[in-house]
Design an enzyme around this catalytic site. Structure first.
Site, PDB file in Angstrom:
ATOM      1  N   ASP A 190       0.795  -1.233   0.000  1.00 21.93           N
ATOM      2  CA  ASP A 190       0.000   0.000   0.000  1.00 21.93           C
ATOM      3  C   ASP A 190       0.833   1.291   0.000  1.00 21.93           C
ATOM      4  O   ASP A 190       0.321   2.340  -0.342  1.00 21.93           O
ATOM      5  CB  ASP A 190      -0.934   0.024   1.226  1.00 21.93           C
TER       6      ASP A 190
ATOM      7  N   HIS B  52      -5.987  -9.728  -5.751  1.00 24.59           N
ATOM      8  CA  HIS B  52      -4.715 -10.202  -5.176  1.00 24.59           C
ATOM      9  C   HIS B  52      -3.618 -10.480  -6.191  1.00 24.59           C
ATOM     10  O   HIS B  52      -2.491 -10.778  -5.794  1.00 24.59           O
ATOM     11  CB  HIS B  52      -4.971 -11.421  -4.281  1.00 24.59           C
TER      12      HIS B  52
ATOM     13  N   ARG C   4      -0.724  -8.420  -5.373  1.00 27.86           N
ATOM     14  CA  ARG C   4       0.112  -8.716  -4.202  1.00 27.86           C
ATOM     15  C   ARG C   4       1.000  -9.932  -4.415  1.00 27.86           C
ATOM     16  O   ARG C   4       2.063 -10.054  -3.811  1.00 27.86           O
ATOM     17  CB  ARG C   4      -0.800  -8.935  -3.005  1.00 27.86           C
TER      18      ARG C   4
HETATM   19  O1  F6P Z   1      -2.598  -4.078   3.061  1.00 24.70           O
HETATM   20  C1  F6P Z   1      -2.455  -4.837   1.908  1.00 24.70           C
HETATM   21  C2  F6P Z   1      -3.795  -5.161   1.296  1.00 24.70           C
HETATM   22  O2  F6P Z   1      -3.561  -5.893   0.111  1.00 24.70           O
HETATM   23  C3  F6P Z   1      -4.689  -3.954   1.018  1.00 24.70           C
HETATM   24  O3  F6P Z   1      -4.321  -3.270  -0.141  1.00 24.70           O
HETATM   25  C4  F6P Z   1      -6.036  -4.618   0.946  1.00 24.70           C
HETATM   26  O4  F6P Z   1      -7.055  -3.711   1.299  1.00 24.70           O
HETATM   27  C5  F6P Z   1      -5.938  -5.720   1.963  1.00 24.70           C
HETATM   28  O5  F6P Z   1      -4.553  -5.972   2.176  1.00 24.70           O
HETATM   29  C6  F6P Z   1      -6.620  -7.011   1.565  1.00 24.70           C
HETATM   30  O6  F6P Z   1      -6.569  -7.874   2.640  1.00 24.70           O
HETATM   31  P1  F6P Z   1      -6.874  -9.426   2.533  1.00 24.70           P
HETATM   32  O7  F6P Z   1      -5.755 -10.080   1.774  1.00 24.70           O
HETATM   33  O8  F6P Z   1      -6.954  -9.879   3.935  1.00 24.70           O
HETATM   34  O9  F6P Z   1      -8.167  -9.552   1.772  1.00 24.70           O
END
Ligand code: F6P
Length: 365
Positions: free
Chosen positions: A152, A286, A289
């Protein structure tokens, strides 16, 4: 021999493995024993197999791996004192009183609390007969250092958090892919990106892809946001653009604090009485990420991991808990809680007003 433990906590981010690898190897290089706590704070509370001694070769090949290989978790037990009491006991049993945590501001704030409570936790363990006075004698102070791992980029005081440039690269790649099909069909796309309450990813993706319009929480749109967006999109279309890309941060708000959702933006673009564009929503989710880290995050994780070990070895009971930052391309140490406070006051994305100009280089102006 000093024993240093490393753990990752909160949401994973690309580059965390680089940070863990660097901490493990730097700790060994400094003549210490290196430990990894698996599954974040959950591992500290569970103890036993969750806390493992690491050798130099255990982290071989980790630079090019995505996610976090030592696991992470959101741990409810650690929010309560009994959970932290068990965590303290597990650490002492392993002989660990130095901890490096790579995570977001929530995880790091938890670490600071743990550190300030440490002496009273030890006292309670002795009172309860779970540890003997002589067992805790050499572990009077807990040294903690934070590494900011999050896609983030939402912590004040550092230019970048470990993982944010990988997520940004992934978003840009995805937008490029979408642009081809948007252009073919002359469509509009509302692309929702992550960032929780922070608009850094959306803002930077807007600059890097030349998006038509962006929505970020740090710049809440006034009541006229509908006219504003439609006016710009209409102008771009008049200039012959066959595609419309609107990037919206998942935390986007209007000035009254109401959420602006992807659906609201889509309905507006598609409104038959207005622009009437054939519109789709893509929520990137995701994919932002996961996957391997870009070079920047590998470099950042490595340089900061090295510094974190030095910092944890040099910390004294008097020094406030620090985190490792990057400012003007230099790796620095900063007081953690000040950064957490500043983050609440100053929205990170608007610290960067120069990007307003960059955004205005789109087709309209
Ligand atoms: O903080 C990282 C993040 O990917 C945010 O951008 C997002 O809001 C959140 O985590 C999503 O969380 P989770 O993986 O628990 O759904």
């Amino acid at each position: 021999r000093k024993k240093i433990a490393i753990m990752t906590s909160g949401g994973d981010s690309p580059g965390m493995n680089a940070a863990v690898r660097a901490c493990v190897r730097m700790a060994i290089h400094m003549g210490c024993d290196a430990y990894c706590v698996y599954e974040g704070y959950e591992g500290l509370v569970q103890g036993g197999d969750f806390i493992r001694k690491m050798e130099w070769h255990d982290v071989r090949g980790w630079l090019s791996e995505g996610g976090t290989l030592i696991g992470t978790a959101r741990c409810m037990a650690f929010y309560e004192r009994p959970g932290r009491l068990t965590a303290a006991k597990n650490m002492i049993l392993e002989g660990i009183d130095a901890l490096i945590i790579c995570g977001g501001d929530g995880s790091l704030t938890g670490a600071d609390k743990f550190r300030s409570e440490w002496p009273s936790l030890l006292e309670e363990l002795v009172q309860k007969g779970e540890l003997k006075e002589d067992q805790i004698e050499q572990y009077k102070h807990l040294n903690i250092v934070g590494l900011v791992g999050s896609i983030d980029n939402d912590l004040s005081g550092t230019d970048a958090t470990i993982g944010c440039y990988s997520a940004l690269a992934r978003i840009c790649y995805a937008v490029d892919l979408i642009e081809a099909t948007a252009s073919s069909h002359s469509r509009a796309f509302v692309i929702e990106v992550m960032g929780r309450h922070c608009g850094w990813l959306a803002l930077m993706a807007g600059v890097a892809t030349g998006a038509d319009f962006i929505f970020i929480p740090e710049k809440p749109r006034g009541n006229n946001w509908r006219e504003e967006m439609c006016g710009i999109v209409r102008q771009h279309r008049k200039r012959g653009k066959r595609k419309t890309i609107v990037i919206i941060a998942e935390g986007a708000l209007d000035r009254e604090g109401n959420k602006i959702s992807s659906e609201m933006v889509k309905d507006l673009l598609a409104d038959k009485n207005g622009l009437g564009l054939d519109t789709r929503i893509t929520t990137l989710g995701h994919v932002q990420r996961g996957g391997t880290a870009v070079a920047y995050d590998r470099m950042l994780g490595t340089l900061q991991g090295v510094e974190a070990v030095k910092a944890v070895l040099e910390a004294t009971p008097e020094t406030p808990t620090c985190f490792i930052a990057i400012t003007e391309n230099k790796i620095t140490r900063k007081p953690l809680m000040q950064a957490v406070l500043d983050t609440k006051e100053v929205a990170k994305a608007i610290e960067r007003q120069d990007f307003e100009m960059a955004m205005s280089l789109r087709d309209a102006e």
